[in-house]
Design a protein around this motif. Structure first.
Motif, PDB file in Angstrom:
ATOM      1  N   ASP A  36       0.868  -1.166   0.000  1.00 41.63           N
ATOM      2  CA  ASP A  36       0.000   0.000   0.000  1.00 41.63           C
ATOM      3  C   ASP A  36       0.910   1.222   0.000  1.00 41.63           C
ATOM      4  OD1 ASP A  36      -2.377   1.488   0.114  1.00 41.63           O
ATOM      5  OD2 ASP A  36      -2.204   1.677   2.287  1.00 41.63           O
ATOM      6  N   ILE A  37       0.645   2.170  -0.888  1.00 43.66           N
ATOM      7  CA  ILE A  37       1.470   3.375  -0.992  1.00 43.66           C
ATOM      8  C   ILE A  37       0.544   4.583  -0.888  1.00 43.66           C
ATOM      9  CG2 ILE A  37       3.079   4.689  -2.423  1.00 43.66           C
ATOM     10  CD1 ILE A  37       3.777   2.006  -3.818  1.00 43.66           C
ATOM     11  N   THR A  38       0.940   5.554  -0.073  1.00 42.62           N
ATOM     12  CA  THR A  38       0.161   6.780   0.062  1.00 42.62           C
ATOM     13  C   THR A  38       1.068   7.998  -0.031  1.00 42.62           C
ATOM     14  OG1 THR A  38       0.342   6.783   2.472  1.00 42.62           O
ATOM     15  CG2 THR A  38      -1.614   5.736   1.533  1.00 42.62           C
ATOM     16  N   LEU A  39       0.539   9.045  -0.608  1.00 43.67           N
ATOM     17  CA  LEU A  39       1.194  10.352  -0.607  1.00 43.67           C
ATOM     18  C   LEU A  39       0.175  11.327  -0.049  1.00 43.67           C
ATOM     19  CD1 LEU A  39       3.363  12.078  -3.252  1.00 43.67           C
ATOM     20  CD2 LEU A  39       1.492  13.310  -2.160  1.00 43.67           C
ATOM     21  N   LYS A  40       0.556  12.012   1.019  1.00 40.57           N
ATOM     22  CA  LYS A  40      -0.326  13.002   1.643  1.00 40.57           C
ATOM     23  C   LYS A  40       0.451  14.297   1.809  1.00 40.57           C
ATOM     24  CE  LYS A  40      -3.258   9.703   3.997  1.00 40.57           C
ATOM     25  NZ  LYS A  40      -3.852   9.281   5.262  1.00 40.57           N
ATOM     26  N   ARG A  86       2.862  25.996  -2.056  1.00 36.09           N
ATOM     27  CA  ARG A  86       3.766  24.930  -1.611  1.00 36.09           C
ATOM     28  C   ARG A  86       3.052  24.094  -0.566  1.00 36.09           C
ATOM     29  NH1 ARG A  86       9.120  25.926  -3.082  1.00 36.09           N
ATOM     30  NH2 ARG A  86       9.626  28.099  -3.413  1.00 36.09           N
ATOM     31  N   ALA A  87       3.397  22.812  -0.540  1.00 36.18           N
ATOM     32  CA  ALA A  87       2.845  21.925   0.478  1.00 36.18           C
ATOM     33  C   ALA A  87       3.928  20.954   0.912  1.00 36.18           C
ATOM     34  CB  ALA A  87       1.646  21.162  -0.077  1.00 36.18           C
ATOM     35  N   ASP A  88       3.903  20.574   2.172  1.00 34.63           N
ATOM     36  CA  ASP A  88       4.807  19.547   2.698  1.00 34.63           C
ATOM     37  C   ASP A  88       4.146  18.193   2.489  1.00 34.63           C
ATOM     38  OD1 ASP A  88       6.779  21.342   3.777  1.00 34.63           O
ATOM     39  OD2 ASP A  88       5.374  21.784   5.401  1.00 34.63           O
ATOM     40  N   TYR A  89       4.930  17.186   2.081  1.00 39.27           N
ATOM     41  CA  TYR A  89       4.346  15.868   1.824  1.00 39.27           C
ATOM     42  C   TYR A  89       5.179  14.763   2.456  1.00 39.27           C
ATOM     43  CZ  TYR A  89       7.924  14.300  -1.424  1.00 39.27           C
ATOM     44  OH  TYR A  89       9.122  13.876  -1.952  1.00 39.27           O
ATOM     45  N   ASP A  90       4.527  13.613   2.637  1.00 41.81           N
ATOM     46  CA  ASP A  90       5.166  12.354   3.016  1.00 41.81           C
ATOM     47  C   ASP A  90       4.672  11.292   2.046  1.00 41.81           C
ATOM     48  OD1 ASP A  90       6.472  13.371   5.308  1.00 41.81           O
ATOM     49  OD2 ASP A  90       4.703  13.001   6.550  1.00 41.81           O
ATOM     50  N   LEU A  91       5.572  10.448   1.593  1.00 42.13           N
ATOM     51  CA  LEU A  91       5.237   9.313   0.732  1.00 42.13           C
ATOM     52  C   LEU A  91       5.606   8.055   1.510  1.00 42.13           C
ATOM     53  CD1 LEU A  91       4.407   8.224  -2.108  1.00 42.13           C
ATOM     54  CD2 LEU A  91       6.827   8.298  -2.685  1.00 42.13           C
ATOM     55  N   VAL A  99       5.283  -0.045   7.943  1.00 41.80           N
ATOM     56  CA  VAL A  99       5.203   1.240   7.255  1.00 41.80           C
ATOM     57  C   VAL A  99       6.598   1.851   7.178  1.00 41.80           C
ATOM     58  CG1 VAL A  99       4.192   3.551   7.280  1.00 41.80           C
ATOM     59  CG2 VAL A  99       2.865   1.599   8.136  1.00 41.80           C
ATOM     60  N   THR A 100       6.981   2.261   5.969  1.00 44.82           N
ATOM     61  CA  THR A 100       8.266   2.909   5.740  1.00 44.82           C
ATOM     62  C   THR A 100       8.026   4.225   5.025  1.00 44.82           C
ATOM     63  OG1 THR A 100       9.362   0.771   5.501  1.00 44.82           O
ATOM     64  CG2 THR A 100      10.529   2.680   4.638  1.00 44.82           C
ATOM     65  N   ARG A 101       8.614   5.277   5.522  1.00 41.93           N
ATOM     66  CA  ARG A 101       8.541   6.564   4.831  1.00 41.93           C
ATOM     67  C   ARG A 101       9.619   6.541   3.759  1.00 41.93           C
ATOM     68  NH1 ARG A 101       6.947  10.503   8.358  1.00 41.93           N
ATOM     69  NH2 ARG A 101       5.039   9.472   7.746  1.00 41.93           N
ATOM     70  N   LEU A 102       9.193   6.585   2.483  1.00 39.75           N
ATOM     71  CA  LEU A 102      10.149   6.571   1.369  1.00 39.75           C
ATOM     72  C   LEU A 102      10.723   7.945   1.103  1.00 39.75           C
ATOM     73  CD1 LEU A 102       8.419   4.301  -1.306  1.00 39.75           C
ATOM     74  CD2 LEU A 102      10.147   3.694   0.373  1.00 39.75           C
ATOM     75  N   LEU A 103       9.820   8.929   0.994  1.00 33.52           N
ATOM     76  CA  LEU A 103      10.236  10.284   0.665  1.00 33.52           C
ATOM     77  C   LEU A 103       9.476  11.291   1.510  1.00 33.52           C
ATOM     78  CD1 LEU A 103      10.167  10.157  -3.260  1.00 33.52           C
ATOM     79  CD2 LEU A 103      12.205  10.178  -1.804  1.00 33.52           C
ATOM     80  N   THR A 104      10.102  12.447   1.678  1.00 32.68           N
ATOM     81  CA  THR A 104       9.472  13.571   2.333  1.00 32.68           C
ATOM     82  C   THR A 104      10.032  14.828   1.693  1.00 32.68           C
ATOM     83  OG1 THR A 104       8.894  14.537   4.469  1.00 32.68           O
ATOM     84  CG2 THR A 104      11.153  13.743   4.231  1.00 32.68           C
ATOM     85  N   GLY A 105       9.265  15.886   1.707  1.00 33.67           N
ATOM     86  CA  GLY A 105       9.752  17.120   1.109  1.00 33.67           C
ATOM     87  C   GLY A 105       8.616  18.076   0.835  1.00 33.67           C
ATOM     88  N   GLN A 106       8.806  18.904  -0.211  1.00 33.53           N
ATOM     89  CA  GLN A 106       7.793  19.894  -0.575  1.00 33.53           C
ATOM     90  C   GLN A 106       7.329  19.676  -2.003  1.00 33.53           C
ATOM     91  OE1 GLN A 106       9.338  23.852   0.076  1.00 33.53           O
ATOM     92  NE2 GLN A 106       8.424  23.898   2.101  1.00 33.53           N
ATOM     93  N   ILE A 107       6.080  20.047  -2.231  1.00 34.06           N
ATOM     94  CA  ILE A 107       5.507  20.093  -3.564  1.00 34.06           C
ATOM     95  C   ILE A 107       5.257  21.562  -3.865  1.00 34.06           C
ATOM     96  CG2 ILE A 107       3.524  19.510  -5.011  1.00 34.06           C
ATOM     97  CD1 ILE A 107       3.221  16.981  -3.229  1.00 34.06           C
ATOM     98  N   GLN A 108       5.853  22.040  -4.939  1.00 36.13           N
ATOM     99  CA  GLN A 108       5.675  23.434  -5.357  1.00 36.13           C
ATOM    100  C   GLN A 108       4.773  23.455  -6.591  1.00 36.13           C
ATOM    101  OE1 GLN A 108       9.255  25.418  -6.582  1.00 36.13           O
ATOM    102  NE2 GLN A 108       8.209  27.316  -7.061  1.00 36.13           N
ATOM    103  N   ILE A 109       3.789  24.334  -6.570  1.00 35.16           N
ATOM    104  CA  ILE A 109       2.909  24.500  -7.724  1.00 35.16           C
ATOM    105  C   ILE A 109       3.444  25.655  -8.562  1.00 35.16           C
ATOM    106  CG2 ILE A 109       0.556  24.996  -8.513  1.00 35.16           C
ATOM    107  CD1 ILE A 109       0.937  22.281  -7.050  1.00 35.16           C
TER     108      ILE A 109
END
Length: 115
Positions: A36-40, A86-91, A99-109
């Protein structure tokens, strides 16, 4: 292993696609079949509401699970409606209940000149 840090840029009003391969520290692809993979994402990590919520079947596709590959896709109609800058995200990925956090960072529009 700590989450990788990666920032995404999404062009407002354009389709966003990004393919990711999950590998171990030795560089070998990890089989993600049945995962299961989620990006929020949130405008601010302390906010209560998510500005983006993706999961398998809803923006995330297992492209080649035995090779550890999945794709994040957001249609143009959805990116056109994004109001944040901009938004902060976790994948996160869940395999066999872990549960493993693969990536974290920002999403810029990147705002469109069309509106």
């Amino acid at each position: 292993m700590a989450a990788g840090a990666h920032n995404f840029k999404i062009e407002q009003g354009a389709t966003f696609n990004n393919t990711i391969t999950y590998k171990n520290a030795a560089g070998t692809a990890i089989n993600i079949s049945g995962s299961d993979i989620t990006l929020k994402a949130k405008d601010n990590r302390s906010d209560t509401n998510f500005v983006i919520t993706l999961s398998i079947g809803a923006g995330i596709t297992l492209s080649n699970p035995s090779a550890g590959t999945f794709t994040i896709s957001i249609p143009a109609s959805t990116t056109a409606a994004y109001k944040f800058n901009r938004a902060d995200y976790d994948l996160d990925i869940t395999i066999s209940g872990v549960v493993t956090r693969l990536l974290t960072g920002q999403i810029q529009i990147i705002k469109s000149v069309n509106g």
